[in-house]
Design an enzyme around this catalytic site. Structure first.
Site, PDB file in Angstrom:
ATOM      1  N   GLU A 259       0.853  -1.190   0.000  1.00  0.00           N
ATOM      2  CA  GLU A 259       0.000   0.000   0.000  1.00  0.00           C
ATOM      3  C   GLU A 259       0.887   1.238   0.000  1.00  0.00           C
ATOM      4  O   GLU A 259       2.006   1.206   0.505  1.00  0.00           O
ATOM      5  CB  GLU A 259      -0.902  -0.029   1.240  1.00  0.00           C
TER       6      GLU A 259
ATOM      7  N   ASP B 257      -4.009   5.672   6.295  1.00  0.00           N
ATOM      8  CA  ASP B 257      -4.513   6.885   6.917  1.00  0.00           C
ATOM      9  C   ASP B 257      -5.470   6.472   8.032  1.00  0.00           C
ATOM     10  O   ASP B 257      -5.042   6.088   9.111  1.00  0.00           O
ATOM     11  CB  ASP B 257      -5.189   7.727   5.819  1.00  0.00           C
TER      12      ASP B 257
END
Length: 175
Positions: free
Chosen positions: A97, A101
């Protein structure tokens, strides 16, 4: 309205850290084949740089999920845009990735992948924003922990722009 990009992590810093991560992953998977799942679109730059520096056998597949659209904050609605082309059952899987977040997308995705019965499942991210975490996500390999700023470059975008920047930058709006 123009965008100004402030450098957060230089191209040299990012390259050095990716080399270190590739070395660690190669050591951890010694004697095994790693099936990498590159999360599109943002992770393609990072995935390419990371895997070409790994010394263990690597196979690659792609998945695309979205929770941002053209905004700078996550909507919380995760959708699978492109699923895997092949089964991961019995494979040592490493999900690549670009950034973690809130964790909403990745927690959902990792649960989905666990249900597909890989031999092992690990998560690697170039950037991590732990201060923004809403859903718990176990990250096995992290490039950099960064503060809560909207970043672009090295595959990360703002409304599909700036992915091709060779560094990590912060978007600063100008009038």
């Amino acid at each position: 309205m123009a965008d100004k990009i402030r450098v957060m992590l230089s191209e040299e810093e990012v390259d050095k850290r990716i080399r270190e991560m590739a070395s660690q992953i190669s050591a951890d998977y010694e004697g095994k084949e790693v099936h990498v799942i590159c999360i599109l679109k943002g992770s393609v730059y990072f995935c390419s740089e990371l895997t070409k520096r790994m010394t263990v056998p690597v196979t690659v597949d792609f998945m695309s999920c979205s929770s941002y659209g053209n905004d700078t904050i996550s909507s919380g609605n995760v959708k699978i845009v492109k699923d895997l082309d092949e089964s991961i059952e019995g494979k040592d899987v490493l999900v690549i990735e670009d950034i973690i977040d809130t964790g909403r997308t990745l927690s959902c995705l990792m649960e989905l992948l666990k249900d597909r019965h890989p031999s092992s499942l690990a998560l690697c991210t170039l950037l991590d924003k732990p201060d923004r975490r809403l859903n718990e996500v176990e990250v096995d390999y992290t490039g950099f922990q960064i503060p809560d700023e909207f970043v672009v470059g090295y595959g990360l975008d703002y409304a599909q722009k700036y992915r091709n920047l060779p560094y990590i930058g912060v978007v600063e709006k100008e009038d």
